[in-house]
Design an enzyme around this catalytic site. Structure first.
Site, PDB file in Angstrom:
ATOM      1  N   HIS A 161     -46.472 -16.774  -2.681  1.00 46.26           N
ATOM      2  CA  HIS A 161     -46.920 -15.771  -1.648  1.00 46.26           C
ATOM      3  C   HIS A 161     -47.919 -16.530  -0.713  1.00 46.26           C
ATOM      4  O   HIS A 161     -47.835 -16.440   0.416  1.00 46.26           O
ATOM      5  CB  HIS A 161     -47.674 -14.623  -2.130  1.00 46.26           C
ATOM      6  CG  HIS A 161     -47.001 -13.256  -2.697  1.00 46.26           C
ATOM      7  ND1 HIS A 161     -45.950 -12.602  -1.660  1.00 46.26           N
ATOM      8  CD2 HIS A 161     -46.758 -12.759  -3.705  1.00 46.26           C
ATOM      9  CE1 HIS A 161     -45.450 -11.769  -2.442  1.00 46.26           C
ATOM     10  NE2 HIS A 161     -45.862 -11.859  -3.526  1.00 46.26           N
ATOM     11  N   ASP A 166     -42.312  -9.093  -1.444  1.00 43.09           N
ATOM     12  CA  ASP A 166     -42.529  -8.225  -2.530  1.00 43.09           C
ATOM     13  C   ASP A 166     -41.762  -6.961  -1.613  1.00 43.09           C
ATOM     14  O   ASP A 166     -42.109  -6.568  -0.468  1.00 43.09           O
ATOM     15  CB  ASP A 166     -43.965  -7.541  -3.113  1.00 43.09           C
ATOM     16  CG  ASP A 166     -44.364  -8.574  -3.737  1.00 43.09           C
ATOM     17  OD1 ASP A 166     -43.750  -9.650  -4.313  1.00 43.09           O
ATOM     18  OD2 ASP A 166     -45.675  -8.806  -4.009  1.00 43.09           O
ATOM     19  N   GLU A 194     -41.779  -8.761 -12.626  1.00 45.51           N
ATOM     20  CA  GLU A 194     -42.074  -7.663 -11.415  1.00 45.51           C
ATOM     21  C   GLU A 194     -40.621  -7.563 -10.656  1.00 45.51           C
ATOM     22  O   GLU A 194     -40.321  -8.348 -10.035  1.00 45.51           O
ATOM     23  CB  GLU A 194     -42.938  -8.058 -10.355  1.00 45.51           C
ATOM     24  CG  GLU A 194     -44.512  -8.332 -11.002  1.00 45.51           C
ATOM     25  CD  GLU A 194     -45.453  -8.897 -10.083  1.00 45.51           C
ATOM     26  OE1 GLU A 194     -46.440  -8.890 -10.159  1.00 45.51           O
ATOM     27  OE2 GLU A 194     -44.912  -9.745  -9.154  1.00 45.51           O
ATOM     28  N   HIS A 221     -40.457  -8.392  -6.854  1.00 44.41           N
ATOM     29  CA  HIS A 221     -41.015  -9.772  -6.321  1.00 44.41           C
ATOM     30  C   HIS A 221     -39.789 -10.784  -6.262  1.00 44.41           C
ATOM     31  O   HIS A 221     -39.169 -11.037  -7.414  1.00 44.41           O
ATOM     32  CB  HIS A 221     -42.162 -10.350  -7.415  1.00 44.41           C
ATOM     33  CG  HIS A 221     -42.471 -11.674  -6.927  1.00 44.41           C
ATOM     34  ND1 HIS A 221     -43.880 -11.901  -6.396  1.00 44.41           N
ATOM     35  CD2 HIS A 221     -41.998 -12.883  -6.992  1.00 44.41           C
ATOM     36  CE1 HIS A 221     -44.166 -13.076  -6.125  1.00 44.41           C
ATOM     37  NE2 HIS A 221     -42.983 -13.774  -6.480  1.00 44.41           N
TER      38      HIS A 221
END
Length: 215
Positions: free
Chosen positions: A130, A137, A193, A196
């Site tokens: 990120h 996301d 996740e 993600h």
């Protein structure tokens, strides 16, 4: 979708597309941010992309506003791949809903201080994808409603993992749909996740430049 990093450039591009709304998604402007001398683009909302961006509000796991405004910045190649994914989603009758894009390194540090779990927030040091602007996301929506993915965004725990088995049929199909759209567009899902996705190329520098908050 308009991809830009300055107000003036966005206004210029917008004026060129006012007469042809159907082609608005294909208009892009790539400019240099002086913060770290590298190329970034900004992603704007469209009929195929929504910007939820909970870190720009208090509706997130920290219950504090971490971003000064709603902005989705990405590296140019990553933004192009996201655009491709948005078109694929739209063709299937869905819309991409973005939770997070570029995240300043200083915000990463704050998050890790609260979570302290490297499965969900990368440990400060080298920075996360990120921080490099090569991760997003996101989820999917249909008719203005988020699809049921079996857990909420940032629900740190077993239910967020890609291999979680206690999903009903619809939840499993929804996750598989999101994953197929993103992987076919050049992204790789992160195992812990479901929301993600890292771009296939993560060879970018970590950054801590601030958001523009002017566009």
């Amino acid at each position: 979708m308009c991809l830009v990093v300055s107000t003036a450039a966005c206004q210029q591009n917008q004026s060129r597309t006012d007469s042809n709304k159907a082609n608005q998604d294909s208009i892009k402007s790539k400019l240099e941010l002086k913060a770290d001398k590298v190329m970034w683009v900004q992603v704007y909302e469209s009929d195929s992309i929504g910007l939820l961006m909970p870190y720009a509000d208090t509706n997130n796991f920290t219950h504090t506003k971490l971003y000064t405004c709603i902005e989705c910045q990405l590296r140019p190649a990553v933004a192009e791949a996201l655009l491709k994914a948005s078109h694929a989603a739209k063709e299937k009758g869905y819309k991409l809903e973005i939770f997070d894009c570029y995240r300043p390194y200083s915000v990463q540090v704050k998050m890790f201080e609260l979570i302290g779990d490297e499965r969900y927030v990368a440990k400060p040091g080298k920075g996360s994808n990120h921080n490099k602007g090569c991760a997003v996301d996101l989820s999917l929506s249909k008719n203005g409603k988020l699809l049921d993915m079996g857990s909420a965004f940032d629900a740190f725990g077993e239910s967020s993992s890609v291999g979680y088995s206690k999903l009903n049929k619809q939840q499993r199909q929804n996750r598989q749909l999101l994953q197929s759209i993103m992987t076919e567009s050049g992204f790789v899902i992160y195992e812990h996740e479901w929301w993600h996705f890292n771009f296939k190329d993560t060879n970018f520098e970590t950054s801590d430049h601030p958001f523009n908050c002017k566009n």
